[in-house]
Design a protein around this motif. Sequence first.
Motif, PDB file in Angstrom:
ATOM      1  N   ASP A   8       3.004   1.248   7.592  1.00 50.98           N
ATOM      2  CA  ASP A   8       3.139   2.686   7.197  1.00 50.98           C
ATOM      3  C   ASP A   8       3.113   3.202   5.798  1.00 50.98           C
ATOM      4  O   ASP A   8       2.713   4.533   5.656  1.00 50.98           O
ATOM      5  CB  ASP A   8       4.303   3.488   7.866  1.00 50.98           C
ATOM      6  CG  ASP A   8       4.216   3.270   9.285  1.00 50.98           C
ATOM      7  OD1 ASP A   8       3.220   3.186   9.831  1.00 50.98           O
ATOM      8  OD2 ASP A   8       5.252   3.489  10.180  1.00 50.98           O
ATOM      9  N   MET A   9       3.323   2.375   5.000  1.00 48.44           N
ATOM     10  CA  MET A   9       3.191   2.384   3.516  1.00 48.44           C
ATOM     11  C   MET A   9       1.545   2.836   3.004  1.00 48.44           C
ATOM     12  O   MET A   9       1.324   2.903   1.656  1.00 48.44           O
ATOM     13  CB  MET A   9       3.948   1.514   2.690  1.00 48.44           C
ATOM     14  CG  MET A   9       5.611   1.846   2.843  1.00 48.44           C
ATOM     15  SD  MET A   9       6.489   0.467   2.116  1.00 48.44           S
ATOM     16  CE  MET A   9       6.162   0.710   0.327  1.00 48.44           C
ATOM     17  N   LYS A  10       0.808   2.124   4.081  1.00 47.33           N
ATOM     18  CA  LYS A  10      -0.750   2.149   3.701  1.00 47.33           C
ATOM     19  C   LYS A  10      -0.978   1.306   2.385  1.00 47.33           C
ATOM     20  O   LYS A  10      -1.822   1.762   1.770  1.00 47.33           O
ATOM     21  CB  LYS A  10      -1.147   3.360   3.491  1.00 47.33           C
ATOM     22  CG  LYS A  10      -1.168   4.342   4.810  1.00 47.33           C
ATOM     23  CD  LYS A  10      -1.605   5.418   4.886  1.00 47.33           C
ATOM     24  CE  LYS A  10      -1.353   6.641   6.106  1.00 47.33           C
ATOM     25  NZ  LYS A  10      -1.786   5.789   7.222  1.00 47.33           N
ATOM     26  N   LEU A  11      -0.219   0.149   2.020  1.00 53.81           N
ATOM     27  CA  LEU A  11      -0.513  -0.496   0.946  1.00 53.81           C
ATOM     28  C   LEU A  11      -1.850  -1.335   1.367  1.00 53.81           C
ATOM     29  O   LEU A  11      -2.535  -2.149   0.270  1.00 53.81           O
ATOM     30  CB  LEU A  11       0.734  -1.563   0.869  1.00 53.81           C
ATOM     31  CG  LEU A  11       1.980  -0.690   0.234  1.00 53.81           C
ATOM     32  CD1 LEU A  11       3.060  -1.882   0.095  1.00 53.81           C
ATOM     33  CD2 LEU A  11       1.657   0.048  -0.989  1.00 53.81           C
ATOM     34  N   ALA A  12      -2.164  -1.631   2.540  1.00 55.23           N
ATOM     35  CA  ALA A  12      -3.468  -2.349   3.166  1.00 55.23           C
ATOM     36  C   ALA A  12      -4.296  -1.479   4.098  1.00 55.23           C
ATOM     37  O   ALA A  12      -3.593  -0.919   4.575  1.00 55.23           O
ATOM     38  CB  ALA A  12      -3.127  -3.739   3.518  1.00 55.23           C
TER      39      ALA A  12
END
Lengths: 339, 339
Positions: free
Chosen positions: A116-120
């Motif tokens: 959910d942190m959208k790091l990938a």
Amino acid sequence: MVVNASIIFNEVPHGAPVPGKTLKRVEEELDVATVDLEGGLLVKMKAVSLDPYLRGRMRASSKASYNQAFALGKVIDTLGVGIVERSDHPDFPKGAILKGLLPYSEYALLSKARLDMKLAKVVEKPDGIAWTTMVGACGMPSATAWIGLYEIGRIKKGDTIFISAASGAVGQIAGQLAKREGLTVIGSAGSDEKVAFLKEIGYDHAFNYKTTSTQDFLEQHPPSVVFENVGGETLDAVLATIQNNGRIIHCGSVSQYNLPPDQQYGLKNTSNVVTKRLRWEGFIVSNHDWTEFDKTMPKLVANGEIKFKEHVTKGIDNGEAFLDMLEGRNFGKAVVSLE
Amino acid sequence: MVVNASIIFNEVPHGAPVPGKTLKRVEEELDVATVDLEGGLLVKMKAVSLDPYLRGRMRASSKASYNQAFALGKVIDTLGVGIVERSDHPDFPKGAILKGLLPYSEYALLSKARLDMKLAKVVEKPDGIAWTTMVGACGMPSATAWIGLYEIGRIKKGDTIFISAASGAVGQIAGQLAKREGLTVIGSAGSDEKVAFLKEIGYDHAFNYKTTSTQDFLEQHPPSVVFENVGGETLDAVLATIQNNGRIIHCGSVSQYNLPPDQQYGLKNTSNVVTKRLRWEGFIVSNHDWTEFDKTMPKLVANGEIKFKEHVTKGIDNGEAFLDMLEGRNFGKAVVSLE
């Protein structure tokens, strides 16, 4: 059951990281078929990227900086690419290719919270491009070259650009992009072999800074714009020789990262910022919009318009590959193949 | 016949200029009624300005820089104002007020060739403004404050600005202009008296850098934009404490001008340009368009919206007034009255 190897941040270094002490290989048994995903993913990692900025994350967590410190005892992360092996998350189906900030591990368990942190994100992998190239020539260093030249340096035809650490991951791409735009391109590197490579990929002038004085060379070819990756004495030579109204794209200070505060090189020529009306600007590529880069770069790489050199290390080590990159013993973009 | 006193550049200084040696008062007899103007002018000088950058012009003429070296044995020039006493040139009638780069003399003979270089122009002198104020609060340092804040720093409401040498000619104006735009304004100066003056003209915070550590103070009040006049250790403290994405308006390095190359302060914190994504920019006010400044500043000064302090020296000396200014013994804009 597999043995899953990873690299953890084991100890805050003083000066250069020490393989096996600062970074350390650890192994754990992992039942890839049954491990509980808890809404997340199991990813088979294919390649990760080794970059100088990671040194800055190897610090005490109490010390603030522009990025997050690595947590002691935990697996470090870096730009990586892998294939989703099992999924509990509808946005990341089995077989999808995931690229972004990912663990330096053979297998990565990614929690739903982390996703959910959208790091990938899920990406396409163009035909004929190696896994390592996904994080190499199409990775962060190339984005750094792109953003630095176009957004920070605002390069234009007719400029003379000097690029330090020119055979490195950022420099080799920056030089070629600058050449495509009609600039005169000068590069420095730390061996005659690297200098030959620079000429091969289109640099107009290249020199070995270990045998030729940077200041002397630049006095003969004063740059109007500088892509500075090195800091220290090189940057002082840049300040001494850059043209009036010059721009310094300050991308890194790799010569200084391993030095304790009292051994940092003291720059003497900063008064020239005033007398030469310079613009000297730092940037962090992750704060910039990559849309244009992501649209253009893979095509340039795929059709051979941009040449690149990778320094591939195979498999998980004790941090030796990272130290080699930091101390300039690699030749080209340092990547780790985990296939 | 009058005795016309001037200051000449007598000797290249090593370190600080020495009154009577570096700069020297000379006198010559001048027949103001009959001297041949050869197409030029005779100007009775009323005031000249003393500015730190003049130190840079006191160098060997072989040494290139952004400005012209003073010629040995010749009268130096600086921003000045005077009245045309006799004229051979139709564009500069008798009685006109001339302002610009003019000789540091009681009387100035300006050749036609010099006038054609347009280093000085005819100006209006608003009612109630002293001659010294024409080159002081309405002179180059105020233009420097203006261009620095608006064009280089691009200040905006909500910024916190730190101004070094804040009670100096540039700093006292920069602080007031910044305050008018809704910034929080912090200044440093070299005495408690100067600090009191800063608070009087509206600085939110001010400190004596001789008794309070600049770095400690700025750690408590981290600036988003810095107007840097000092260089050296102050600039290192700025680099250590400035906020992410900060801007450094680099206007001068007065702490370094008198030091030989091997004693220049070595800046240790320049890696922060990258990690904090700073923009650090130098400028030379004479390269910028003063139109907006020339339109607005005299009004602000005339109606009392901008307060200022002048340090007036009367008459031509041996360079003592210049040295006092350079070493910070003046309080406010250093000007010389020649009335």
